[in-house]
Design a protein around this motif. Structure first.
Motif, mmCIF file in Angstrom:
data_model
loop_
_atom_site.group_PDB
_atom_site.id
_atom_site.type_symbol
_atom_site.label_atom_id
_atom_site.label_comp_id
_atom_site.label_asym_id
_atom_site.label_seq_id
_atom_site.Cartn_x
_atom_site.Cartn_y
_atom_site.Cartn_z
ATOM 1 N N ALA A 28 -9.540 17.282 -2.188
ATOM 2 C CA ALA A 28 -10.151 17.780 -0.942
ATOM 3 C C ALA A 28 -8.826 17.979 0.190
ATOM 4 O O ALA A 28 -8.582 18.913 0.821
ATOM 5 N N ALA A 29 -8.222 16.591 0.302
ATOM 6 C CA ALA A 29 -7.031 16.586 1.293
ATOM 7 C C ALA A 29 -5.902 17.384 0.723
ATOM 8 O O ALA A 29 -5.393 18.064 1.579
ATOM 9 N N ALA A 30 -5.655 17.582 -0.585
ATOM 10 C CA ALA A 30 -4.452 18.382 -0.796
ATOM 11 C C ALA A 30 -4.822 19.996 -0.709
ATOM 12 O O ALA A 30 -3.791 20.780 -0.256
ATOM 13 N N ARG A 31 -5.966 20.287 -0.588
ATOM 14 C CA ARG A 31 -6.483 21.675 -0.330
ATOM 15 C C ARG A 31 -6.179 21.750 1.405
ATOM 16 O O ARG A 31 -5.813 23.020 1.685
ATOM 17 N N GLU A 32 -6.129 20.874 1.967
ATOM 18 C CA GLU A 32 -6.044 21.006 3.509
ATOM 19 C C GLU A 32 -4.517 20.737 3.770
ATOM 20 O O GLU A 32 -4.203 20.527 5.057
ATOM 21 N N GLY A 33 -3.756 20.509 2.754
ATOM 22 C CA GLY A 33 -2.205 20.085 3.254
ATOM 23 C C GLY A 33 -1.867 18.832 3.470
ATOM 24 O O GLY A 33 -0.908 18.565 4.366
ATOM 25 N N VAL A 34 -2.703 17.755 3.337
ATOM 26 C CA VAL A 34 -2.588 16.563 3.839
ATOM 27 C C VAL A 34 -1.338 15.866 2.847
ATOM 28 O O VAL A 34 -1.223 15.849 1.811
ATOM 29 N N GLN A 35 -0.593 15.161 3.747
ATOM 30 C CA GLN A 35 0.751 14.456 3.105
ATOM 31 C C GLN A 35 0.655 12.874 2.997
ATOM 32 O O GLN A 35 1.088 12.172 2.229
ATOM 33 N N ALA A 74 0.248 15.879 -6.236
ATOM 34 C CA ALA A 74 0.050 16.641 -4.927
ATOM 35 C C ALA A 74 1.174 16.533 -4.050
ATOM 36 O O ALA A 74 0.941 16.807 -2.872
ATOM 37 N N LYS A 75 2.189 15.730 -4.427
ATOM 38 C CA LYS A 75 3.205 15.180 -3.278
ATOM 39 C C LYS A 75 2.629 14.669 -2.131
ATOM 40 O O LYS A 75 3.112 14.795 -1.050
ATOM 41 N N MET A 76 1.739 13.682 -2.343
ATOM 42 C CA MET A 76 0.959 12.943 -1.178
ATOM 43 C C MET A 76 0.988 11.452 -1.393
ATOM 44 O O MET A 76 1.324 10.961 -2.421
ATOM 45 N N ILE A 96 -2.888 -0.806 -1.505
ATOM 46 C CA ILE A 96 -2.009 -0.360 -2.626
ATOM 47 C C ILE A 96 -1.477 0.924 -2.265
ATOM 48 O O ILE A 96 -2.445 1.982 -2.129
ATOM 49 N N THR A 97 -0.126 1.419 -2.019
ATOM 50 C CA THR A 97 0.144 2.757 -1.623
ATOM 51 C C THR A 97 0.822 3.357 -2.987
ATOM 52 O O THR A 97 1.800 2.867 -3.628
ATOM 53 N N PHE A 98 0.360 4.495 -3.173
ATOM 54 C CA PHE A 98 1.026 5.305 -4.330
ATOM 55 C C PHE A 98 1.747 6.382 -3.597
ATOM 56 O O PHE A 98 1.123 7.254 -2.822
ATOM 57 N N HIS A 99 3.103 6.285 -3.991
ATOM 58 C CA HIS A 99 4.063 7.253 -3.084
ATOM 59 C C HIS A 99 4.282 8.494 -3.978
ATOM 60 O O HIS A 99 4.110 8.658 -5.063
ATOM 61 N N ALA A 100 4.362 9.502 -3.153
ATOM 62 C CA ALA A 100 4.602 11.040 -3.724
ATOM 63 C C ALA A 100 5.752 11.090 -4.746
ATOM 64 O O ALA A 100 5.559 11.730 -5.643
ATOM 65 N N ASP A 101 6.633 9.949 -4.885
ATOM 66 C CA ASP A 101 7.668 9.846 -5.821
ATOM 67 C C ASP A 101 7.496 9.167 -7.035
ATOM 68 O O ASP A 101 8.244 8.746 -7.941
ATOM 69 N N GLY A 102 6.259 8.645 -7.070
ATOM 70 C CA GLY A 102 5.727 7.850 -8.413
ATOM 71 C C GLY A 102 5.655 6.601 -8.162
ATOM 72 O O GLY A 102 5.429 5.651 -9.052
ATOM 73 N N ARG A 103 6.533 5.841 -6.971
ATOM 74 C CA ARG A 103 6.635 4.548 -6.828
ATOM 75 C C ARG A 103 5.214 3.796 -6.305
ATOM 76 O O ARG A 103 4.106 4.700 -5.842
ATOM 77 N N THR A 104 4.938 2.523 -6.596
ATOM 78 C CA THR A 104 3.822 1.803 -6.000
ATOM 79 C C THR A 104 3.992 0.752 -5.594
ATOM 80 O O THR A 104 5.101 -0.036 -5.867
ATOM 81 N N SER A 105 3.445 0.487 -4.347
ATOM 82 C CA SER A 105 3.611 -1.057 -3.523
ATOM 83 C C SER A 105 2.201 -1.391 -3.124
ATOM 84 O O SER A 105 1.122 -0.724 -3.243
#
Length: 243
Positions: A28-35, A74-76, A96-105
């Motif tokens: 749903a967020a991707a449809r709204e252009g959320v980053q 989603a590049k989100m 937990i953060t899932f970064h748009a480039d595939g990293r996780t922290s």
């Protein structure tokens, strides 16, 4: 940057079900252009302190692979609330953060509510910042925001946005939201608060997830409980119910 609070409900201690539900919010967020999308405290298991140890995770747990993949697709940037495993210790209340480039922290809640120490261990780092589309975003989890030094540390580190996953009841909402608006004014940074959509762990959530601009002006807030997205960008804010 377009960013949002995911005001979602959590199934008690059911990681798999909650991961699937998070995916609906992400789509749903991707449809709204959320980053940048931020979920409430312990969104992956609910505020179930006594049972957290049984479902505690590591950031790279295979159960979370769908979130990692969806963030990349989603590049989100996603920030989810999770019970974090600690070797030979109590679990932590984590983000937990899932970064748009595939990293996780992972970040662990630094300041605990009274009584939480019986079930969880506090994190040692007072602040964690991420670069999201060129903006520095600092993470907080619920009781972290009750301590001004936490927000101050984020501001000193250069945060443009202070993003908190929370569980706030009706009784605490006025005080907590006023404090968050105060940080936006005092420290000159945007503030986002993502609250639970419904009751969790015996606490009735107020909902009313909100985003404040630098200077303390309220951009947008949910009207109450219920599952929805609270979205803001340079043009203002809006509330989008989950379909």
């Amino acid at each position: 940057m377009r960013y949002a609070a995911a005001q979602c409900a959590a199934a008690p201690l059911d990681i798999a079900a909650n991961v699937a539900h998070h995916l609906a919010f992400i789509d749903a967020a991707a449809r709204e252009g959320v980053q940048l999308l931020v979920f409430p405290e312990l969104s992956l298991c609910g505020y179930e302190l006594a049972g957290m140890a049984a479902c505690a995770l590591k950031a790279d747990d295979a159960l979370l692979a769908p979130l990692r993949e969806r963030a990349t697709d989603a590049k989100m940037t996603l920030v989810v609330g999770a019970p974090l495993a600690n070797a030979d210790a109590l679990p932590g209340i984590g983000a937990i953060t899932f970064h748009a480039d595939g990293r996780t922290s992972a970040y662990r809640k630094h300041f605990l509510h009274a009584g939480e120490e019986r079930h969880v261990k506090a994190g040692s780092a007072i602040s964690q910042l991420h670069d999201v589309r060129g903006s520095k975003v600092a993470l907080a989890i619920c009781a972290d925001t009750a301590q001004q030094q936490h927000a101050h540390a984020a501001a000193v580190a250069g945060a443009a946005l202070y993003a908190a996953g929370s569980l706030i009841s009706n009784g605490g909402y006025d005080k907590d939201s006023a404090q968050l608006a105060g940080y936006a004014k005092l420290f000159g940074m945007g503030v986002l608060m993502a609250n639970h959509a419904h009751a969790s762990g015996g606490y009735e959530s107020a909902g009313r997830s909100a985003i404040w601009a630098r200077g303390g002006r309220l951009i947008v807030a949910a009207p109450g409980p219920g599952e929805l997205l609270v979205i803001a960008d340079d043009d203002g804010g809006r509330v989008v119910p989950l379909r």
